[in-house]
Design an enzyme around this catalytic site. Structure first.
Site, mmCIF file in Angstrom:
data_model
loop_
_atom_site.group_PDB
_atom_site.id
_atom_site.type_symbol
_atom_site.label_atom_id
_atom_site.label_comp_id
_atom_site.label_asym_id
_atom_site.label_seq_id
_atom_site.Cartn_x
_atom_site.Cartn_y
_atom_site.Cartn_z
ATOM 1 N N LYS A 51 -117.909 35.905 32.132
ATOM 2 C CA LYS A 51 -118.262 37.115 32.877
ATOM 3 C C LYS A 51 -118.378 36.875 34.376
ATOM 4 O O LYS A 51 -117.913 37.680 35.188
ATOM 5 C CB LYS A 51 -119.581 37.682 32.332
ATOM 6 C CG LYS A 51 -119.917 39.038 32.934
ATOM 7 C CD LYS A 51 -121.101 39.694 32.248
ATOM 8 C CE LYS A 51 -121.310 41.098 32.781
ATOM 9 N NZ LYS A 51 -122.419 41.780 32.110
ATOM 10 N N GLU A 82 -112.268 45.494 16.502
ATOM 11 C CA GLU A 82 -111.380 44.583 17.228
ATOM 12 C C GLU A 82 -110.191 44.120 16.387
ATOM 13 O O GLU A 82 -109.124 43.809 16.917
ATOM 14 C CB GLU A 82 -112.150 43.378 17.753
ATOM 15 C CG GLU A 82 -113.086 43.685 18.917
ATOM 16 C CD GLU A 82 -114.467 44.134 18.475
ATOM 17 O OE1 GLU A 82 -114.670 44.406 17.266
ATOM 18 O OE2 GLU A 82 -115.362 44.221 19.349
ATOM 19 N N PHE A 132 -126.552 34.919 24.151
ATOM 20 C CA PHE A 132 -126.296 36.152 23.406
ATOM 21 C C PHE A 132 -124.793 36.433 23.373
ATOM 22 O O PHE A 132 -124.121 36.379 24.398
ATOM 23 C CB PHE A 132 -127.047 37.321 24.053
ATOM 24 C CG PHE A 132 -126.759 38.642 23.388
ATOM 25 C CD1 PHE A 132 -127.140 38.869 22.073
ATOM 26 C CD2 PHE A 132 -126.074 39.638 24.062
ATOM 27 C CE1 PHE A 132 -126.854 40.068 21.450
ATOM 28 C CE2 PHE A 132 -125.785 40.843 23.445
ATOM 29 C CZ PHE A 132 -126.174 41.059 22.134
ATOM 30 N N GLN A 133 -124.293 36.720 22.198
ATOM 31 C CA GLN A 133 -122.866 36.994 21.976
ATOM 32 C C GLN A 133 -121.964 35.867 22.470
ATOM 33 O O GLN A 133 -120.886 36.090 22.990
ATOM 34 C CB GLN A 133 -122.451 38.343 22.593
ATOM 35 C CG GLN A 133 -123.102 39.518 21.866
ATOM 36 C CD GLN A 133 -122.468 40.856 22.165
ATOM 37 O OE1 GLN A 133 -121.989 41.107 23.265
ATOM 38 N NE2 GLN A 133 -122.471 41.741 21.164
ATOM 39 N N MET A 149 -101.220 43.958 -6.936
ATOM 40 C CA MET A 149 -100.588 42.647 -7.056
ATOM 41 C C MET A 149 -101.499 41.678 -7.804
ATOM 42 O O MET A 149 -101.048 40.865 -8.606
ATOM 43 C CB MET A 149 -100.223 42.117 -5.666
ATOM 44 C CG MET A 149 -99.306 40.910 -5.696
ATOM 45 S SD MET A 149 -97.761 41.221 -6.589
ATOM 46 C CE MET A 149 -96.665 41.715 -5.256
#
Lengths: 564, 163
Positions: free
Chosen positions: A162, A50, A112-113, A477
């Protein structure tokens, strides 16, 4: 017409004119993915992580000026997207991120999630919404695009449970939005603009310092016209490169921590400073108490909170940079006064003396590949006309110094947040937006590994990106700072156990090239950039100990540069 | 310097956390914060007390204005204004202390709103200073519980902060 929430999402994106959605499916967004499957107007790009989706949307947005769009699932989908959202926020990039959420009846249940996506993203978005009623879905998506793309742009998250995507509502996409609490300024104050032009005409040692706001505000043409009408020197920030043509004689290079000697000395000694769409970032100002001590400052910015935040200014002008600059041009034309040409000649003489220091020089006879040489050659090979994305570190600074951008929206890097892993997925977004353009990703062996999985996405969609990997086997760096300020104690900055990048590229179905000698650099670049239909991973084994110069150490003023 | 900032904001879930989050993220301090719905149910009114230099206060008002849920921001301390805070305080009131607490409450024009054999619960409204003075005056008597509402403020005169 009555549609499900999922169809409303997709139809809204279509009505908003969205070409591409960068995303990754999951449980909470299954209805939306089903709606995507049933149509072919809005194209979905399947990334491998993602974070890659957000950077790709970001690259799309930076190279087109249109909002990038992301679709991810709830929970880990949303948290993985956060780095990319914060990256876009810090650089004011228009982006709309649709996150799935658990069904409304489960919100707050540790389902969940489930994460509180609105809460987690709140400090790194311009605004966010949780849609609990399907009847508000289309209007909320419209608002999200409106907020993301107007005023000072930024990312906007729309969190959609959802069950809302399954419910039905009458669909109508609003043609316009009004929000009583959000009214960005559309015009600068005419009195302030007049005063600003007068102050500029009084200048003996003027400087024009411009930032990402000029790119975002499509003000490149007006900036160029205004600067040329005055004949004043122009410097760009890291975010502003390309807003003024780098090959033009008025351009003195980038300013700031790794800016050119002439740009930084010019800033330090100027008596009138015009700042346009720039925010006086600490990497630009160095020690604020030593910043432009003898200058009167004019600041044009769309965001009032950017004005006098770090540096007190004398003439603030709040407004979109393009209309403000256009008005300044007409005020200048009407003015009887002209710039003080004697003073200006003396000032240019001084600037050209600083230029002659040649602060970007490097050892051209080295037997090792110098990273600067690779970038200089890449500039030559691509005729200066590529879209260049970068990751974060030394290679980013060298690309900014050595690739001369003559056009805006060509230089795509994470300036504010400094996100390693940005370059490759951002290049994907750029290539989708400009399928026929040359897109190069300048990176290092450390940064590239942070989103290396996107090589798979590049294969799936045949994106012929050229990856220019400046491989110095160090977090360059970090190593440079350790050399300068930590007595060469190179704590954890060595990149051991690197993969064979050529084989890795091949494993993903791409072309890999390893270049170890300076004499092979140009040939390899020519060969790679000639392969119009293949992604080529160029692994340049560069000088390990090369440093980025000039450099302003912490606490230093702009005139206190370490030179090579 | 102390500033009382009045904010009109959308009465939506999350609006309060945007304001609170802004203060914590940017390191501004909040001395007190009160918020409740207005006569227009779509709007909330917040009064926020903070301290800072003129530059910090300027940034605070600009940053607040930038929040999409914020409709209007006004620094009350820039003009004539009225501020009030309410205190509910439960003190131990036994023997001689009972009479003394009652007398103090009258002096400060508070009201005893609940009584038990051993306690008084007192309501007092005024500026923060007045409430501080009352708490200090109670001194010797045992304070069992203190609840302060935080400052609410409104501008004097005919001008009003509305949409």
């Amino acid at each position: 017409m009555e549609l499900t929430g999922a169809d409303i999402v997709v139809q809204s994106l279509h009505d908003e004119g969205v070409e591409y959605v960068f995303g990754y499916p999951g449980g909470a967004v299954l209805h939306i993915y089903d709606a995507i499957y049933k149509q072919d107007k809005v194209k979905h790009v399947l990334v491998r992580h993602e974070q890659g989706a957000t950077h790709a949307a970001d690259g799309y947005a930076r190279s087109t000026g249109r909002a990038g769009v992301v679709l991810v699932t709830s929970g880990p989908g949303a948290t993985n997207a956060v780095t990319g959202i914060a990256t876009a926020y810090m650089d004011s990039i228009p982006m709309v991120i649709l996150t799935g959420q658990v069904p409304t009846h489960l919100i707050g249940n540790d389902a969940f999630q489930e994460v509180d996506a609105v809460g987690i993203t709140r400090p790194c978005v311009k605004h966010n919404f949780l849609v609990k009623d399907v009847r508000e879905l289309a209007a909320t998506i419209k608002k999200a695009f409106y907020v993301a793309t107007t005023g000072r742009p930024g990312p906007v998250v729309v969190d959609i449970p959802k069950d809302v995507t399954a419910q039905k509502a009458e669909y109508e996409y609003p043609s316009k939005v009004t929000m009583r609490s959000y009214n960005p300024t559309v015009k600068g104050h005419p009195g302030q603009i007049k005063r600003a032009v007068e102050m500029l005409l009084e200048a003996k040692r003027p400087m024009i310092y411009t930032g990402g706001g000029v790119v975002l505000g499509n003000a490149s043409a007006s900036l160029t016209e205004f600067s040329r009408a005055l004949g004043y020197p122009v410097t760009n920030t890291l975010m502003g490169l390309g807003a003024y043509p780098a090959t033009d004689n008025l351009f003195v290079g980038m300013l700031g921590m790794h800016g050119t000697y002439e740009a930084n000395m010019g800033m330090h000694h100027c008596d009138v400073l015009l700042a346009v769409g720039a925010r006086f970032d600490d990497r630009v100002t160095g020690n604020v108490s030593k910043f432009c001590q003898n200058a009167r400052i004019i600041h044009i910015d769309i965001d009032p909170s950017s004005i006098s935040k770090n540096v007190k200014v004398d003439i603030p002008i709040v407004g979109p940079v393009d209309p403000v600059l256009r008005e300044m041009i007409s005020v200048l034309k009407e003015s009887k006064r002209k710039p003080d040409s004697a003073a200006l000649d003396a000032w240019w003489k001084q600037i050209n003396e600083w230029r002659s220091v040649d602060c970007l020089k490097y050892d051209r006879k080295s037997e090792l590949i110098k990273p600067q040489y690779v970038l200089e050659t890449m500039y030559k090979v691509t005729n200066g006309d590529a879209f260049v994305t970068s990751d974060v570190g030394q290679h980013q600074m060298w690309a900014a110094q050595f690739y001369k951008f003559d056009k805006p929206n060509r230089w795509i890097n994470s300036g504010g947040l400094g996100t390693m892993g940005f370059g490759l997925p951002a290049a994907m977004g750029v290539q989708f937006a400009h399928p026929d353009a040359t897109v190069a990703c300048v990176t290092g062996e450390a940064s590239i590994q942070m989103c290396i999985q996107e090589l798979s996405t590049c294969k799936q969609y045949n994106l012929p990106i050229k990856i220019v990997n400046l491989n110095n086997r160090y977090l360059g760096m970090v190593r440079q700072w350790q050399e300068f300020f930590y007595d060469k104690r190179y704590s954890n900055s060595y990149m051991d156990a690197l993969p064979d990048f050529v084989k890795l590229a091949e494993a993903y179905g791409h072309v890999g090239m390893k270049i170890e000698k300076p004499a092979d650099v140009e040939g390899a670049l020519r060969e790679a950039f000639a392969m119009k239909d293949r992604l080529v991973f160029l692994d340049f084994i560069t000088d390990q100990k090369e440093n980025v110069y000039p450099m302003i150490p912490a606490g230093g003023g702009l005139n206190e540069m370490i030179l090579v | 310097m102390r500033h009382i900032i009045s904010i009109l904001l959308e009465n939506e879930s999350g609006a309060l956390s945007r304001v609170a989050g802004l203060f914590s993220a940017r390191g501004y301090n909040i001395e007190s914060l009160t918020v409740a719905v207005t006569e227009d149910p779509s709007l909330s009114r917040m009064t926020l007390v903070t301290r800072g230099s003129d530059e910090i206060i300027e940034q605070i008002t600009k940053q607040l204005n930038k929040l999409v849920d914020v409709v209007k921001v006004f620094d009350l301390t820039e003009g004539e204004h009225i501020e009030r805070e309410m205190l509910l305080i439960k003190v131990s009131a036994v023997n001689g202390g009972r009479e003394e607490v009652k007398r103090l409450t009258e002096i400060f024009r508070g009201r005893i709103i609940d009584v038990t054999e051993t306690t008084y619960t007192i309501e007092l409204t005024g500026t923060g200073d007045k409430l501080d003075a009352f708490i200090k005056a109670l001194g010797g008597n045992k304070i069992l519980e203190t609840v302060r509402s935080g400052v609410s403020g409104i501008g004097r005169g005919e001008k009003s902060l509305r949409v």
